[in-house]
Design an enzyme around this catalytic site. Structure first.
Site, short mmCIF file in Angstrom:
data_model
loop_
_atom_site.label_atom_id
_atom_site.label_comp_id
_atom_site.label_asym_id
_atom_site.label_seq_id
_atom_site.Cartn_x
_atom_site.Cartn_y
_atom_site.Cartn_z
N ILE A 165 0.87 -1.18 0.00
CA ILE A 165 0.00 0.00 0.00
C ILE A 165 0.91 1.23 0.00
CG2 ILE A 165 -1.84 1.24 1.21
CD1 ILE A 165 -2.48 -1.51 2.61
N GLU A 182 4.37 -8.05 2.68
CA GLU A 182 4.72 -8.99 3.74
C GLU A 182 4.40 -8.41 5.12
OE1 GLU A 182 6.48 -7.93 1.23
OE2 GLU A 182 8.06 -9.32 0.62
#
Ligand code: THU
Length: 151
Positions: free
Chosen positions: A44, A56
């Site tokens: 993001i 992750e």
């Protein structure tokens, strides 16, 4: 077809949910907890750049914030925009030849080191359910600094 293959496929399927207006590089991760629960994350990005979060860490922080602490494996995929328009992705949810090799960034490896046992935690890369490579965290992040150093 392994469970890890399915985990990788879940990560591939989620690639379109990444928010990447700046790099146009889509990343997705599927984190498998020891009890079988799966948390998914995507990268993001942010106009100020540094608030960007990797796929992750998005997955790991979702899990930790829900009280999960025991993790078995994480599947990670990344690709440029044109992959999402490819027939391989659209029709079969696989990445084209040559993709599926980029590993987690150093910051994400450090976060894995915080919560995961480097001897046993598996990091799965690949381009298709039946085309995966599995690494131990200790292989990808040797001589790491972690919680044990402060004990
Ligand atoms: N990115 C990830 O999500 N995971 C990684 O391990 C490598 C990089 C993201 C961050 C940024 O949004 C984009 O990929 C390009 O660096």
């Amino acid at each position: 077809m392994t469970d890890y293959g399915k985990l990788l496929k879940m990560a591939i399927e989620k690639l379109p949910d990444s928010y990447v207006p700046y790099s146009h590089f889509h990343c997705s991760a599927a984190l498998l907890c020891s009890d079988g629960t799966i948390f998914q994350g995507v990268n993001i990005e942010n106009a100020a750049y540094t608030p960007t979060i990797c796929a992750e860490r998005c997955a790991i922080f979702k899990a930790v914030s829900e009280g999960y602490r025991d993790f078995k494996a994480i599947a990670v995929v990344g690709c440029d925009e044109k992959v999402l328009e490819s027939n391989e992705f659209k029709n079969h949810k696989v990445l084209p030849e040559g993709y599926g090799k980029s590993g987690p960034c150093g910051v994400c490896r450090q976060v894995m080191q915080e919560f995961c046992d480097p001897e046993t935690f598996d990091i799965i890369l690949g381009r298709a359910e039946d085309d995966i490579t599995v690494y131990k965290l200790k292989e990808l992040f040797p001589h790491a600094f972690g919680p044990a150093d402060l004990a």
